[in-house]
Design a protein around this motif. Sequence first.
Motif, PDB file in Angstrom:
ATOM      1  N   HIS A   1      -0.620  -4.627  -0.109  1.00  0.00           N
ATOM      2  CA  HIS A   1      -0.389  -2.956   0.410  1.00  0.00           C
ATOM      3  C   HIS A   1       0.234  -3.068   0.713  1.00  0.00           C
ATOM      4  O   HIS A   1       1.571  -3.415   1.034  1.00  0.00           O
ATOM      5  CB  HIS A   1      -2.002  -3.017   1.211  1.00  0.00           C
ATOM      6  N   MET A  12     -10.309   4.058  -1.986  1.00  0.00           N
ATOM      7  CA  MET A  12     -10.133   2.453  -2.441  1.00  0.00           C
ATOM      8  C   MET A  12     -11.149   2.299  -3.025  1.00  0.00           C
ATOM      9  O   MET A  12     -10.529   0.743  -4.101  1.00  0.00           O
ATOM     10  CB  MET A  12      -9.290   1.776  -1.617  1.00  0.00           C
ATOM     11  N   TYR A  53      -3.646 -13.855   4.183  1.00  0.00           N
ATOM     12  CA  TYR A  53      -2.234 -13.031   4.322  1.00  0.00           C
ATOM     13  C   TYR A  53      -2.048 -12.675   5.467  1.00  0.00           C
ATOM     14  O   TYR A  53      -1.323 -13.638   6.255  1.00  0.00           O
ATOM     15  CB  TYR A  53      -4.054 -11.921   5.578  1.00  0.00           C
ATOM     16  N   HIS A  69      -7.926  -4.845   3.638  1.00  0.00           N
ATOM     17  CA  HIS A  69      -7.056  -3.420   3.258  1.00  0.00           C
ATOM     18  C   HIS A  69      -7.737  -2.278   3.401  1.00  0.00           C
ATOM     19  O   HIS A  69      -7.056  -1.083   3.742  1.00  0.00           O
ATOM     20  CB  HIS A  69      -8.013  -3.394   1.536  1.00  0.00           C
ATOM     21  N   GLU A  70      -9.076  -2.244   4.725  1.00  0.00           N
ATOM     22  CA  GLU A  70      -9.159  -0.698   5.286  1.00  0.00           C
ATOM     23  C   GLU A  70      -9.101  -0.733   6.405  1.00  0.00           C
ATOM     24  O   GLU A  70      -8.414   0.395   7.002  1.00  0.00           O
ATOM     25  CB  GLU A  70     -11.176  -1.374   5.183  1.00  0.00           C
ATOM     26  N   PHE A  78      -3.016   1.861  -0.404  1.00  0.00           N
ATOM     27  CA  PHE A  78      -3.840   0.707  -1.858  1.00  0.00           C
ATOM     28  C   PHE A  78      -2.992   0.930  -2.918  1.00  0.00           C
ATOM     29  O   PHE A  78      -2.450   1.790  -3.945  1.00  0.00           O
ATOM     30  CB  PHE A  78      -4.836   0.855  -1.641  1.00  0.00           C
ATOM     31  N   TYR A 100     -11.607  -9.462   2.013  1.00  0.00           N
ATOM     32  CA  TYR A 100     -10.437  -9.163   1.425  1.00  0.00           C
ATOM     33  C   TYR A 100     -10.347  -7.785   2.187  1.00  0.00           C
ATOM     34  O   TYR A 100      -9.339  -7.307   2.105  1.00  0.00           O
ATOM     35  CB  TYR A 100      -9.333  -9.644   0.518  1.00  0.00           C
ATOM     36  N   LEU A 101     -11.315  -7.021   1.827  1.00  0.00           N
ATOM     37  CA  LEU A 101     -11.552  -4.997   1.248  1.00  0.00           C
ATOM     38  C   LEU A 101     -11.456  -5.326   3.091  1.00  0.00           C
ATOM     39  O   LEU A 101     -11.051  -4.080   3.028  1.00  0.00           O
ATOM     40  CB  LEU A 101     -12.874  -4.974   0.899  1.00  0.00           C
TER      41      LEU A 101
END
Length: 361
Positions: A245, A345, A282, A169-170, A239, A165-166
């Motif tokens: 997000h 983050m 997502y 986000h990135e 974030f 999942y990161l």
Amino acid sequence: MNEMAGKAPTTDIADRDTPLIRNCWYVLDWSDEVGRELNNRMVLNQSLVYFRTRDGGIVALQNRCAHRGFPLHRSTLHDDDTIQCGYHGLTYDTSGACVKVPSALDMDTSSIGIQRYPIVEKPPMVWIWTGDPARADPGLLPDYDWVNSDEWGYGTGFYHVKGNYLAIHENLMDITHFQYLHGAALGTPKHAESKITVTVDGDTVDNYRVNEGEPVPQLHQRATRLGDAPIIRHAHSTFITPGFHDALGKFEDPAGTVDGRTEYQPHILHFITPETQYTSLYWWIFARDFTPRDAELDAFYSDATSKVFEEDKDAIEWIEDQWARDDRPGYREKHVPSDEGAVKMRRIVTRLAEAERAGEA
């Protein structure tokens, strides 16, 4: 159970192996997708069964019978909101308590039960908390009630992503990739070169960039009717939590090209739920305050953004595949200036993971 639970992060920058953050709200489903049938979803390595009760509420329970682990989503939901296991008939109420063992009707069932999870329905989403129930404060949910007003229209989408999942986000934090991964749909030639300002407020990280003199990207030309008019494009990539997000944009048209209007806001809500350590759920809402009451545009944005975000999905899955198959001990990624917000983050996520491991959060 999270295979990384209890392990200390190996670096101050969270990576795909950093333990998942349980004390956080995550999206479970769309509100209108939850009805009287038994649904199953894996969230943070925990299999759940969930359904809508007769009174309209939503219940999420551990998806394993306490007797022999039979999956309860393959069982029977009765009219009284109890679930009867499809293997030996043990029956559970909405609290997760066992209320009947058919093979021992006189048995005290008070020691038999399954976990119930805190749920909040905040349309159009349903949220779940898999951590300490005492910390499940609905006040921690993001504020997006505005999306249901007549001033906004939106398209929606969902993807199952075979990646941590990161990485999602990135991807959202550094939108330099717009020009190279999505081309003219979201990018413009100078967008990637815009300077980025990073602001940290508590556990929130905001990336802000602005560029001037280019038209809106192709995705928005139909809805804004701005064509090739030069604009000032503002973009925030924020974030908020491990599960959410917020991407707020603004197009400024000082010339008022269309009926004198000078500002247009696209606002994208990204809901990111770790399914397992290396797979993710997502959802997104691609909202706009221009031409809001147009069902055809809602459908257009749903279709167009699904195609765009599929490119993100592909990129994340290709990267995950590299990590999984390319055996290079000691390999470390390099950072460039546009990674500043994403690195901050990831440091926040490391701190949250360490606090949970220590029992502080």
